[in-house]
Design a protein around this motif. Sequence first.
Motif, PDB file in Angstrom:
ATOM      1  N   MET A   1       0.833  -1.205   0.000  1.00  0.00           N
ATOM      2  CA  MET A   1       0.000   0.000   0.000  1.00  0.00           C
ATOM      3  C   MET A   1       0.869   1.257   0.000  1.00  0.00           C
ATOM      4  N   LEU A   2       1.937   1.251   0.798  1.00  0.00           N
ATOM      5  CA  LEU A   2       2.833   2.407   0.851  1.00  0.00           C
ATOM      6  C   LEU A   2       3.487   2.655  -0.505  1.00  0.00           C
ATOM      7  N   VAL A   3       3.894   1.588  -1.181  1.00  0.00           N
ATOM      8  CA  VAL A   3       4.518   1.736  -2.503  1.00  0.00           C
ATOM      9  C   VAL A   3       3.504   2.307  -3.495  1.00  0.00           C
ATOM     10  N   VAL A   4       2.277   1.804  -3.454  1.00  0.00           N
ATOM     11  CA  VAL A   4       1.235   2.314  -4.357  1.00  0.00           C
ATOM     12  C   VAL A   4       0.968   3.789  -4.088  1.00  0.00           C
ATOM     13  N   MET A   5       0.912   4.168  -2.809  1.00  0.00           N
ATOM     14  CA  MET A   5       0.666   5.573  -2.491  1.00  0.00           C
ATOM     15  C   MET A   5       1.837   6.454  -2.920  1.00  0.00           C
ATOM     16  N   GLU A   6       3.049   5.907  -2.839  1.00  0.00           N
ATOM     17  CA  GLU A   6       4.205   6.652  -3.345  1.00  0.00           C
ATOM     18  C   GLU A   6       4.087   6.869  -4.848  1.00  0.00           C
ATOM     19  N   ILE A   7       3.650   5.844  -5.574  1.00  0.00           N
ATOM     20  CA  ILE A   7       3.442   5.985  -7.017  1.00  0.00           C
ATOM     21  C   ILE A   7       2.361   7.020  -7.301  1.00  0.00           C
ATOM     22  N   SER A   8       1.327   7.047  -6.454  1.00  0.00           N
ATOM     23  CA  SER A   8       0.209   7.967  -6.687  1.00  0.00           C
ATOM     24  C   SER A   8       0.619   9.429  -6.539  1.00  0.00           C
ATOM     25  N   PHE A   9       1.758   9.702  -5.893  1.00  0.00           N
ATOM     26  CA  PHE A   9       2.254  11.074  -5.830  1.00  0.00           C
ATOM     27  C   PHE A   9       2.621  11.601  -7.217  1.00  0.00           C
ATOM     28  N   THR A  10       2.840  10.687  -8.165  1.00  0.00           N
ATOM     29  CA  THR A  10       3.333  11.074  -9.490  1.00  0.00           C
ATOM     30  C   THR A  10       2.319  10.834 -10.590  1.00  0.00           C
TER      31      THR A  10
ATOM     32  N   PRO B   1      10.244  28.383 -16.526  1.00  0.00           N
ATOM     33  CA  PRO B   1       8.907  28.778 -16.987  1.00  0.00           C
ATOM     34  C   PRO B   1       8.526  28.196 -18.338  1.00  0.00           C
ATOM     35  N   GLU B   2       9.525  27.939 -19.197  1.00  0.00           N
ATOM     36  CA  GLU B   2       9.195  27.436 -20.538  1.00  0.00           C
ATOM     37  C   GLU B   2       8.786  25.965 -20.531  1.00  0.00           C
ATOM     38  N   ILE B   3       8.964  25.262 -19.418  1.00  0.00           N
ATOM     39  CA  ILE B   3       8.554  23.857 -19.316  1.00  0.00           C
ATOM     40  C   ILE B   3       7.063  23.805 -19.011  1.00  0.00           C
ATOM     41  N   SER B   4       6.309  23.167 -19.899  1.00  0.00           N
ATOM     42  CA  SER B   4       4.862  23.093 -19.721  1.00  0.00           C
ATOM     43  C   SER B   4       4.485  21.923 -18.823  1.00  0.00           C
TER      44      SER B   4
ATOM     45  N   TYR C   1       4.261  15.924 -17.338  1.00  0.00           N
ATOM     46  CA  TYR C   1       3.494  14.670 -17.373  1.00  0.00           C
ATOM     47  C   TYR C   1       4.242  13.602 -18.171  1.00  0.00           C
ATOM     48  N   ARG C   2       4.693  13.971 -19.364  1.00  0.00           N
ATOM     49  CA  ARG C   2       5.380  12.996 -20.223  1.00  0.00           C
ATOM     50  C   ARG C   2       6.691  12.527 -19.602  1.00  0.00           C
ATOM     51  N   ALA C   3       7.389  13.438 -18.950  1.00  0.00           N
ATOM     52  CA  ALA C   3       8.662  13.066 -18.335  1.00  0.00           C
ATOM     53  C   ALA C   3       8.463  12.126 -17.151  1.00  0.00           C
ATOM     54  N   ALA C   4       7.294  12.199 -16.511  1.00  0.00           N
ATOM     55  CA  ALA C   4       7.041  11.357 -15.339  1.00  0.00           C
ATOM     56  C   ALA C   4       6.666   9.925 -15.716  1.00  0.00           C
TER      57      ALA C   4
ATOM     58  N   GLY D   1      -1.281  14.223  -9.291  1.00  0.00           N
ATOM     59  CA  GLY D   1      -0.117  13.810  -8.526  1.00  0.00           C
ATOM     60  C   GLY D   1       0.602  15.020  -7.938  1.00  0.00           C
ATOM     61  N   LEU D   2       0.823  15.008  -6.635  1.00  0.00           N
ATOM     62  CA  LEU D   2       1.425  16.161  -5.961  1.00  0.00           C
ATOM     63  C   LEU D   2       2.806  16.482  -6.517  1.00  0.00           C
ATOM     64  N   LEU D   3       3.625  15.449  -6.750  1.00  0.00           N
ATOM     65  CA  LEU D   3       4.988  15.692  -7.222  1.00  0.00           C
ATOM     66  C   LEU D   3       5.010  16.300  -8.628  1.00  0.00           C
ATOM     67  N   ILE D   4       3.965  16.040  -9.405  1.00  0.00           N
ATOM     68  CA  ILE D   4       3.872  16.652 -10.733  1.00  0.00           C
ATOM     69  C   ILE D   4       3.862  18.175 -10.604  1.00  0.00           C
ATOM     70  N   PHE D   5       3.062  18.670  -9.682  1.00  0.00           N
ATOM     71  CA  PHE D   5       2.942  20.124  -9.518  1.00  0.00           C
ATOM     72  C   PHE D   5       4.154  20.712  -8.806  1.00  0.00           C
ATOM     73  N   VAL D   6       4.782  19.922  -7.923  1.00  0.00           N
ATOM     74  CA  VAL D   6       6.029  20.388  -7.312  1.00  0.00           C
ATOM     75  C   VAL D   6       7.097  20.559  -8.389  1.00  0.00           C
ATOM     76  N   MET D   7       7.185  19.584  -9.283  1.00  0.00           N
ATOM     77  CA  MET D   7       8.178  19.667 -10.360  1.00  0.00           C
ATOM     78  C   MET D   7       7.898  20.834 -11.285  1.00  0.00           C
ATOM     79  N   LYS D   8       6.622  21.073 -11.577  1.00  0.00           N
ATOM     80  CA  LYS D   8       6.273  22.210 -12.430  1.00  0.00           C
ATOM     81  C   LYS D   8       6.651  23.525 -11.745  1.00  0.00           C
ATOM     82  N   GLY D   9       6.523  23.559 -10.416  1.00  0.00           N
ATOM     83  CA  GLY D   9       6.842  24.778  -9.692  1.00  0.00           C
ATOM     84  C   GLY D   9       8.324  25.110  -9.704  1.00  0.00           C
ATOM     85  N   VAL D  10       9.188  24.101  -9.729  1.00  0.00           N
ATOM     86  CA  VAL D  10      10.631  24.361  -9.695  1.00  0.00           C
ATOM     87  C   VAL D  10      11.253  24.344 -11.084  1.00  0.00           C
ATOM     88  N   ALA D  11      10.494  23.918 -12.105  1.00  0.00           N
ATOM     89  CA  ALA D  11      11.027  23.864 -13.463  1.00  0.00           C
ATOM     90  C   ALA D  11      11.069  25.264 -14.074  1.00  0.00           C
TER      91      ALA D  11
END
Length: 257
Positions: A190-199, A216-219, A224-227, A204-214
């Motif tokens: 369950m923990l592994v599945v929930m870790e996957i669900s972050f992405t 500006p030209e990275i859409s 999504y595609r990189a994840a 996915g929370l990590l998707i938006f974290v990555m967008k925030g630190v990327a």
Amino acid sequence: IPGLMMAASFLIYIIVRCHANPALAPAYDVEPATLWQRWKPLLTHVLPLMGIFVVVVGSILGGWATPTESAALGSVASALAAIGYGKLTLAAMKKAIAETARISVMILFIIAASVTFSQILAFSGAADGLLRVITSLDAGTMVLLLSMLIVLLVLGAFMDQVSMIMITLPFFIPLAQSAGIDLLRFGVLMLVVMEISFTTPPFGLLIFVMKGVAPPEISLGQVYRAAIPFILLALGVLALLILFPDLTTWLPNLIRR
């Protein structure tokens, strides 16, 4: 062990991709630095955070504190780190307390709703009825385990992890027990599945974290595609954990002994 397996798979994937296409990680000149300049970021930024982790997790593994007590120790360690950085101000304390209260209230509302939900299931007999229906299907243990993990993967694309746990556990724990599934193994999966669900898109929370630190030209679409490769690698690790149960239970059992 599952975390190390995922980290190793990610590292190997990145190395292979960058060898195949060096433009993904172009070389650049590094300015010469003294030994202190190289070690200073580790000593000032990494070790204090690692110290908090050691206090929280180490106190639990050492048997010195319960999870609740270790959380209090983590708060003390965080305060000491803030003092060390010279950031423990009244304004910072007010902000920390306000954010803690906001998150705690949200979690408590989720817990209250989930407890009510589980009680309704128990009083109405829906949980027992569902168990009887699933038992009557005579599905194998592996089919039942995969079904529960798939449900978690789907929910993880749209819900936060606390909500997932509180909604599904009233169903899944009795199902796992009735099917003879090791609860320790199921908990790790369950923990592994929930870790996957972050992405997992779209929420996915990590998707938006990555967008925030990327840059500006990275859409968001590029993120999504990189994840996707990393999600597939994590699913591959999950498959190995399902096929070889000792990967999930050996180390926890060793700690318990």
